[in-house]
Motif scaffolding. Sequence first.
Motif, PDB file in Angstrom:
ATOM      1  N   ILE A  62      43.539  44.869  43.186  1.00  0.00           N
ATOM      2  CA  ILE A  62      43.596  44.647  44.629  1.00  0.00           C
ATOM      3  C   ILE A  62      42.604  43.577  45.094  1.00  0.00           C
ATOM      4  O   ILE A  62      42.463  43.340  46.284  1.00  0.00           O
ATOM      5  N   LEU A  63      41.930  42.908  44.172  1.00  0.00           N
ATOM      6  CA  LEU A  63      40.995  41.854  44.597  1.00  0.00           C
ATOM      7  C   LEU A  63      41.741  40.657  45.175  1.00  0.00           C
ATOM      8  O   LEU A  63      41.230  39.971  46.052  1.00  0.00           O
ATOM      9  N   ASN A  75      33.807  36.053  54.796  1.00  0.00           N
ATOM     10  CA  ASN A  75      33.676  34.623  55.033  1.00  0.00           C
ATOM     11  C   ASN A  75      33.574  34.411  56.538  1.00  0.00           C
ATOM     12  O   ASN A  75      34.374  34.953  57.288  1.00  0.00           O
TER      13      ASN A  75
END
Length: 404
Positions: free
Chosen positions: A149-150, A261
Amino acid sequence: MKQSSLFTKTSKTAPSDAVSANAALLERGGFVYKNSAGVYSYLPLGWRVIRKISDIVREEMDAIGSVEMLMPALVDKKYLEATDRWGVDVGYRVRGIGEAVDAFALGWTHEEVLTEIVSHHISSYRDLPFSAYQVQTKFRNEARAKSGILRGKEFIMKDMYSFHATQEDFESFYEKSKQAYANVFKRCGLDAYCTRAAGGAFTGNITHEFQVVSPVGEDVIYVCPKCRYAENKEVATVKAGDKCPKCMGVIEEKTAIEVGNIFPLGTKYADAFNLTFTAEDGAKKPVIMGSYGIGISRLMGTIAEIHHDEAGLVWPASVAPFAVHLLDFTKSGTAAKDAYEALQKQGVAVLWDDRQTSAGDKLATADLLGIPLRAVISEKTGDKIEIKKRGSDEVTLGTIVDLI
Ligand code: ATP
Ligand code: MG
């Protein structure tokens, strides 16, 4: 919850195509199910973890004054055409059956949508600043959908956007968001480096990524472990072995997973959607924006990568699906039922392994699922409960009150 009511089963062996620990353990434990490459279901246990993580994220975004909302996953072509992003390579486009053209993209980010919405609500400097966020499924046509799932083609993201009258005000919120992000990752049991990074598809500016050191990461970063200065290789001004520009430490090269981010957007989106406000001096000015993402599902995978051992997952208590895993080795099951009810009455999230299976199987399952406290009731322990922390070998005998 009674384990017998969970429809998912655990598995002793990793799926043959699982390339990373997070994929192997999360699939074996029945936390996620891989429907297609890069497309996952969050099964009941996994969904509890996702909810825990999202709640931490929500608390920290709320704490810096952001407000939650939800935008469409179907993003009208008009939005992405306005910023020349209709043709980006990560996009998915959809059309209805019988329709001649693609009318929508599946949302992969929402700067355009929110900017246009906001343009109908903002007119004066008095309306600024503010910020809004959502927790939503995003879609990206990732060529390399791997590492469990990364990196998914479909994944859960928290995206936040902020709106300001001045660059100064934007910068002050940007700094607050850094702190909020640091809080999120710390509360999730992760050590994340706030890393100087490139703007990517969004902006030419310097941005900041939050990077967790792990061999399965796809990014290369240069870090000073002493003062935590960090740069992504893409914008690096230092290399391994250099003296840190901020302290006397020595720079090291690491591979890392990008869990978040944050981006200065300047007036790019305000210009595209004519998002202006009347300043105090009467002048019309474009709104200055920022964008802030956290990969919620990637965060779950990252936690699994960092917090596991040979026997299985070792969830930090803050994100664990349950606080206590109650194992019952007795024939009658009455003591376990009493303990289960007492824990529930006190609001302790408990998973009771009430299955008809061997003690060995229950112990192995408990190690695999990685719930922070294991409580065993057996003929051997009499009226006491055997309490053990996952990840520690120390076993203590206590009462239900001790356990609570
Ligand atoms: P990456 O560099 O890993 O492709 P990105 O820089 O394109 O990610 P952003 O647009 O910054 O990603 O998205 C915000 C966050 O969403 C990322 O920091 C990451 O945690 C998460 N994310 C991005 N793409 C994916 C994906 N395909 N699967 C899971 N999480 C993702
Ligand atoms: Mg990024």
